[in-house]
Design an enzyme around this catalytic site. Structure first.
Site, PDB file in Angstrom:
ATOM      1  N   ALA A 199     -36.873 -54.296 117.598  1.00  0.00           N
ATOM      2  CA  ALA A 199     -37.242 -54.977 118.837  1.00  0.00           C
ATOM      3  C   ALA A 199     -36.056 -55.075 119.789  1.00  0.00           C
ATOM      4  CB  ALA A 199     -37.778 -56.372 118.527  1.00  0.00           C
ATOM      5  N   GLY A 248     -37.178 -53.606 113.071  1.00  0.00           N
ATOM      6  CA  GLY A 248     -38.563 -53.294 113.413  1.00  0.00           C
ATOM      7  C   GLY A 248     -38.876 -51.818 113.404  1.00  0.00           C
ATOM      8  N   GLU A 282     -40.112 -51.204 110.117  1.00  0.00           N
ATOM      9  CA  GLU A 282     -41.446 -51.796 110.000  1.00  0.00           C
ATOM     10  C   GLU A 282     -42.510 -50.872 110.594  1.00  0.00           C
ATOM     11  OE1 GLU A 282     -40.983 -56.513 110.058  1.00  0.00           O
ATOM     12  OE2 GLU A 282     -39.967 -55.575 111.757  1.00  0.00           O
ATOM     13  N   GLU A 303     -32.652 -58.242 109.597  1.00  0.00           N
ATOM     14  CA  GLU A 303     -33.006 -59.372 110.460  1.00  0.00           C
ATOM     15  C   GLU A 303     -32.364 -60.686 110.034  1.00  0.00           C
ATOM     16  OE1 GLU A 303     -36.461 -56.504 111.176  1.00  0.00           O
ATOM     17  OE2 GLU A 303     -35.053 -56.996 109.568  1.00  0.00           O
TER      18      GLU A 303
END
Length: 260
Positions: free
Chosen positions: A63, A108, A111, A133
């Site tokens: 992100a 992310g 992910e 994270e």
């Protein structure tokens, strides 16, 4: 400029995350990704979805931190909710999805990659893979805690996320996070060549889609219910042209020509 470039080539929908320098994702990017997934899902010419990153340094660095820093908590929540919905849509699309990790795949970005059915990377890659994270005081909130645990087991997933450690692609493949390391000087061409083997006419993309549905939807069900789903999907295949062609080609000792 599009944040997710979309191109269809020889049965493959190529979705390229395109946000220099690190292909970090934002709300606008996920809206474009969501739309691209739907376009590929509905396109009868598409057998495989391949997701990669622009350039050769990053698949996706996760992100956009500057964007997240400027959001209030409610907006952050809806950002995560939409990201979850988008990746679930990817998982539920009955077409094979391949993540081609052309560069670093962290946070992310991993992910996103884990929502694919198969992950490939260059055999000689120096890129890093992981979910760091925890160093930001948060957890992997775009499916990381759930998908990683399902892939590598609970205790190993907790260890990897608690450490926030970044792995080489070789180590990631040993954990099962990367399915295949591809040799060759031009990774994207090699990844496309790999993806084409799952396309018509040489392979039944319809059967692959049903295999994916059986695994994705069935493995969270009790065994008896999963077997019932498998039987129903098999019956749909038996009623289609590909099963007729596949059985005939086997009997006639020739290569099948599947139409999907």
């Amino acid at each position: 400029m599009s944040l997710v470039a979309y191109e269809v080539s020889q049965g493959i929908a190529i979705l390229t995350l395109n946000n220099a320098p690190a292909n970090a994702y934002s709300t606008p990017m996920f809206k474009e990704l969501d739309a691209a997934i739907l376009d590929a899902r509905w396109d009868p010419a598409v057998d495989v979805i391949l997701i990669t990153g622009a350039g050769d340094k990053f698949f996706c660095a996760g992100a956009d931190i500057d964007m997240l820093s400027g959001m209030d908590p409610d907006t952050k929540y809806y950002f995560c909710l939409h990201a979850n919905e988008t990746l679930l849509r990817l998982e539920h699309t009955p077409k094979l999805v391949i993540s081609a990790l052309n560069g670093h795949c962290v946070g992310g970005g991993l992910e996103v990659a884990m929502a694919a059915d198969i992950r490939v990377a260059p055999a000689n890659s120096k890129s890093k893979v992981g979910l760091p994270e925890v160093s930001l005081g948060v957890l992997p909130g775009t499916g990381g805690t759930q998908r990683l645990a399902r892939m590598v087991g609970q205790t190993r997933a907790i260890e990897l996320m608690a450490e926030g450690r970044l792995m080489s692609v070789v180590e990631a493949s040993e954990y099962g996070l990367i399915n295949r390391l591809l040799a060759g000087d031009d990774f994207k061409s090699t990844a496309l060549e790999y993806a084409r083997k799952f396309c018509r006419p040489g392979t039944s993309s319809r059967a692959i889609g049903h295999i994916k549905r059986a695994v994705r939807s069935g493995t969270d069900l009790p065994l008896e219910s999963g077997l019932a789903l498998e039987r129903e999907l098999q019956q749909r295949l038996f009623a289609g042209n590909d099963a007729v062609e596949g059985l005939a080609a086997f009997r006639e000792k020739r290569d099948p020509q599947f139409t999907g």
